[in-house]
Structures are given as C-alpha cells and as structure tokens.
Design an enzyme around this catalytic site. Structure first.
Site, PDB file in Angstrom:
ATOM      1  N   SER A  40      85.236  68.635  97.488  1.00  0.00           N
ATOM      2  CA  SER A  40      86.203  69.614  97.013  1.00  0.00           C
ATOM      3  C   SER A  40      85.485  70.690  96.217  1.00  0.00           C
ATOM      4  CB  SER A  40      87.224  68.931  96.112  1.00  0.00           C
ATOM      5  OG  SER A  40      86.576  68.436  94.961  1.00  0.00           O
ATOM      6  N   LYS A  41      86.220  71.743  95.941  1.00  0.00           N
ATOM      7  CA  LYS A  41      85.634  72.828  95.176  1.00  0.00           C
ATOM      8  C   LYS A  41      85.097  72.322  93.838  1.00  0.00           C
ATOM      9  CE  LYS A  41      87.638  76.957  95.325  1.00  0.00           C
ATOM     10  NZ  LYS A  41      88.654  77.987  95.056  1.00  0.00           N
ATOM     11  N   ARG A  42      85.902  71.494  93.212  1.00  0.00           N
ATOM     12  CA  ARG A  42      85.522  70.992  91.890  1.00  0.00           C
ATOM     13  C   ARG A  42      84.280  70.090  91.950  1.00  0.00           C
ATOM     14  NH1 ARG A  42      89.818  68.931  87.579  1.00  0.00           N
ATOM     15  NH2 ARG A  42      90.257  71.145  87.795  1.00  0.00           N
ATOM     16  N   GLN A 101      81.119  72.061  92.780  1.00  0.00           N
ATOM     17  CA  GLN A 101      80.619  72.847  91.660  1.00  0.00           C
ATOM     18  C   GLN A 101      79.848  71.984  90.666  1.00  0.00           C
ATOM     19  OE1 GLN A 101      84.072  74.946  90.327  1.00  0.00           O
ATOM     20  NE2 GLN A 101      83.504  76.768  91.504  1.00  0.00           N
TER      21      GLN A 101
END
Length: 485
Positions: free
Chosen positions: A254-256, A259
């Site tokens: 996921s994006k989270r 990152q």
RNA sequence: GCCGCGUUCGUCUAGGGGUUAGGACGCCGGCCUUUCACGCCGGUAACACGGGUUCAAAUCCCGUACGCGGUACCA
C-alpha cells in the site's frame, strides 16, 4: 485462431502505481510475444473516486517505460470509445437484456435495508433475494410503475443456485467456486453506471479480447464474470491472474507501507528519483517470472522475445528495493554517454548547477560505473561541480598527516606551471615529488584527493584532476592547505 | 467468520520422483588498486509442519499451520 488481443484496463482513481505497471508490462509482453494487440481501456465507472489527471499520468507512465499500446482513448481504434464512461448505453442495454432473459432483476432496496441484511451476516443471494425489495418480489406492473416514476434502483445478477462455477486459469490452473458463495452482484448502479463486473465483461466481449490478464485480487470475482458470459451466451476469454506484489514485510504494497520502506509507489516517483525505465521494467518482469535461463539483465524488446505466461509463478513476490538498485546500476552502465547526460541534467538543474555539455560529458565518463541512480551524480559527486565546503573528518585523521600541507602545497606548485594537464604527466609529477621528498606516493595521493574532493573515496585521482582542470585543482589544493594546515 | 489462492536460502527464483538442491540480490572474506566503486574469485544461507503413496518424496496425495486476497451501488 484469432489474433491475440489484450487489454490493460486501469481505473483513473490515482496515478499509475508500480503494481499497475507490472500488470501492464505482463499484458504487453504477452501480447507482443504472441504477435497480438494491446488496448488501453480506461475504467472510469466510479465517479466518486475519479481523479482528473490520472488518465494522463497512466499514459505518460506507460510511455516512459516504452509500453506502446495499439488502441487507446487518445489513439482511438476500431472499438472506440475506450473510456467506459462513454459507453454507458451499451452496458444499460445489455443489463436490461439480462433482465428480460431472467438472468438479472431490478432491485429497489435502500442502503439501510442492505446494511441490515449484512448485519445479520447474510448475503444478497438466492437464499435472501426473495425477502428483498426487487422485481422478483413484486408484480410486473408494480415494477414498471416504480421504474417509470424514476425510483432509484439497481440491476442485480440473478446468480443460479447450486452450480459450481469453474474456470481454467492460465497461471493458477483450475479454480472452482460454489455459486452459493456468490452474491447477486450489482450490475448497474443507481447512478446508471455499470459496475466493473458488467462493464468489463461487456467490453471484453465487444472489444474481442482474447485473454484477460490482471491481478490476483480478481480471482474471487472471476466466477461472477463467468456467470455473466454464460448468461449472455458468450464464450469467456482465457484468464490469467498474476500474483501480487507484496511489501518487503509481507503485507499489501500500500501507499503507506511502501513509504515506510522507502519504496516509491507511483511510476512517476521512479522517474523523479532517477531510476531507469528499462531497469524498472526488468525488475518488475522478474517479480513473478523468469526466463528459465540464468540471464537476468534484459531490455524490453529482449523480454518480449523470451516471455511466456507458462513461466509466470503463482506465489506472490515481495518488493526488493536493493535488487531494483542493482538492476538500475546494470542498465545505467549500459547507457550511451549522451543518454546519461540527458538523465543527469534534471538533477543538476534541480540543484541549481549550470554545467557545460563538454564538461558534463567528461564527468559522466569519469563516474559512469559508480552510479546506481542518475541522481547519485549530484548527491555523491557534487565536488565535480563545486569546491568542497567540508572535509571528511575521518579522512582528515587518517590521511592528513603532519607533512600533508607541505606536500600538497608543493604538488600544487608543480601543477600550476604544467603545460599539458594530462593523466600521465599528473601522475609522473606526483611520483617524482614523492621520490624527491622520500615519501610513498600514497602519502601525497590521499591528501590530494581529500583536498580536491573533501572525501577519501572516488574515481582515480589523476583522471579526476584532469577533469577538474588545472585552475580548479590548484585552487582546491591551496585552499585545503590553508584550511587544514 | 465464510470463500479462494499460495508456501524452496533474509529477498527474487531454478528444479517437479533418485541433484553435492543451481543462479541472482544482500551480507561476509579475498584478489585487483592510490582510495572507493566496478570487475573477478570464494563463503554464508532454503525445500513450513504432520501423515500417507513409493524401493525412493523438495517434487505426487491428504490434513495442519502460517501468509495473502476477496467477501461493496470500489476497481
């Protein structure tokens, strides 16, 4: 056998992410390896999640990687339009034909009555549909009246009872699901838009798609699609579900989570960070596939000639940033120097450095093999463009001995009067100085490197000096002598 | 919960009845060298578990565990 036709069908709910690019890549590789066509279809049926510039980003991302498509919203093609929002009538018509044939029905349930159904842990399916507010539970006349009065409604698929839905996935093999586990899927939403399930089946049929290649997350809905093909009396295309890309820690990328791991998530981020498109492609191709040989470094066109769906694995793969870095270094090294110049320019500009082509070419030649990403040029080798402002303290302790200042100063004096500033002469002068001062060459080489670059690591010293040129070299040497004493 | 899919070094993977279980990234060591990289050489490290089937199982079958995905008027 008809021509292979593949579609890549992203929805414009955000920028193209790395997983989406992987799907696009496999679509492309399969299509091209089969001599087939690939179409880009924009699945914009969710108006609530629509992102204005997403389509543009998707197109640019594909272009950056060299994944050329044959038909698309902007290119057009024999099956246009290629945006689902522009094909609404087609879906509505087909959904209604399903109602007529008894494979679907109108439903007027409110969201609260559906919520209640689910609260009791029940599905909207054969066992419950007769308790609900739909065209199965009201007379034809009542239904017609409600429809004509403009009452909000959806169209649902009437999933048959007690059948086993089976399909043969090109990657997973045989998959089968009991129809009892399939909900009466909404086909047309109350806003008139089709759901993915309907639109994708109708379009794949109408666009003569031969193979559906998409992410693993679609396996559970594929039986719904098979049911739809059967209801329409169509032959389903071949199915191939690609294993997912996982975060290094195991979860969904996921994006989270990405990152947190320092992994760029959108394709545009890879570009911005100075990754090579060919490297990203190469890396992605090997996440779930391999050619069966021990070769690993491939360009897109080479991949096309060795790719096959049979060699795609079925287990999900974790994203490995180190490996991507290695692929990037491999591809960066294969780059022509002029192309490298183009790659590196934006980073120089970003740092406000103005550099002439000839000089930049020299620098690139010097450090080519030491770059892993294009941006390394400004992060690791800024001393090629600006005088060092600091000197590595560990390096000073280790290399800047008591005689360093005087040796460096002497060397500077010799360079200052040099007529031909080439590597042989630079080295000869240094060794000559070492001999006359009765010290080892390293006793001068190291402090000179430190003086000129601020660090103890880097390209061969004499090549570096040559590139920097006499004026800069001498200035830096003398500057270090006064600063470090 | 239910449904589906998966499981070989830390990671990506090859191999699919008999292999010293191979390669790549990473890591460690060495060589090269004025340094650091590159390159080269070497090393570390894996068949999830339990039952079958078989002369023989990493490989076939069944369970279990674990992981992931799905379970929307999102795709």
């Amino acid at each position: 056998m008809s021509t292979v036709r593949i579609r890549f069908a992203p929805s414009p709910t955000g920028y193209l992410h790395i997983g989406g690019l992987r799907t696009a890549l496999y679509c492309y590789l399969f299509a091209r390896s089969q001599g087939g066509n690939i179409v880009l279809r924009i699945e914009d049926t969710d108006r609530t999640r629509f992102v204005e510039d997403a389509e543009d980003d998707i197109v640019q991302a594909l272009e950056w990687c060299g994944l050329e498509v044959d038909e698309s919203p902007m290119l057009g093609g024999p099956y246009a339009p290629y945006r689902q929002s522009e094909r609404q009538d087609l879906y509505r018509k087909h959904a209604e034909s399903l109602v007529d044939s008894g494979h679907a029905y109108y439903a007027f349930d409110t969201s609260s009555s559906i919520a209640e159904l689910r609260k009791n842990n029940e599905a909207y399916n054969a066992s419950t549909r007769l308790q609900m507010d739909n065209s199965l539970t009201h007379s034809e006349e009542v239904v017609r009246m409600r429809l004509e009065s403009g009452e909000e409604h959806v169209i649902r698929l009437r999933v048959p009872e007690n059948v086993t839905v089976q399909f043969n996935d090109l990657i997973k093999g045989s998959v089968s699901v009991d129809s009892a586990n399939i909900d009466d899927q909404v086909l047309v939403k109350s806003d008139g838009m089709p759901t993915y399930h309907l639109a994708n089946v109708v379009d794949d049929q109408h666009m003569a798609i031969t193979h559906v290649i998409r992410g693993d997350e679609w396996i559970p809905s594929t039986p719904k699609h098979i049911l739809l093909y059967q209801a329409f009396g169509w032959q389903p295309p071949a199915m191939a579900h690609l294993p997912l890309i996982l975060s290094p820690t195991g979860g969904k990328l996921s994006k989270r989570s990405a990152q947190r791991q320092g992994i760029p998530i959108n394709v545009r981020d890879y570009r911005a960070k100075g990754f090579e498109p060919q490297a990203v492609i190469n890396f992605l191709a090997f996440l779930g596939w391999n050619p069966g040989t021990e070769d690993e470094v491939f360009e897109l066109e080479e991949l096309t000639s060795v790719f096959s769906l049979e060699r795609v694995g079925s287990a999900p793969a974790k994203f490995d940033l180190d490996k991507l870095g290695w692929f990037n270094a491999q591809h960066l090294r294969r780059l022509d120097i002029e192309v490298l110049l183009e790659r590196v320019r934006p980073f120089l500009e970003k740092h406000g450095m103005i550099v002439e082509d000839d000089y930049l070419r020299d620098v690139c030649f010097l450090v080519h093999d030491r770059l892993q990403q294009a941006q390394d040029l400004v992060t690791h080798f800024s001393y090629c463009f600006v005088d060092p402002v600091t000197f590595d303290p560990v390096g000073i302790r280790k290399r800047w001995k008591s005689d360093a200042a005087s040796l460096v100063d002497d060397y500077a004096a010799r360079l200052d009067v040099l007529r031909s500033f080439n590597e042989e002469t630079l080295e000869f002068k240094l060794r000559d100085l070492a001999a006359s001062r009765k010290v080892g060459a390293g006793r001068i080489i190291h402090p000179v490197r430190l003086a000129v670059s601020g660090t103890t690591a880097g390209p061969g010293l004499f090549a570096l000096l040559r590139v920097l040129g006499r004026r800069t070299s001498v200035r830096r040497l003398r500057n270090a002598v006064t600063r470090l004493g």
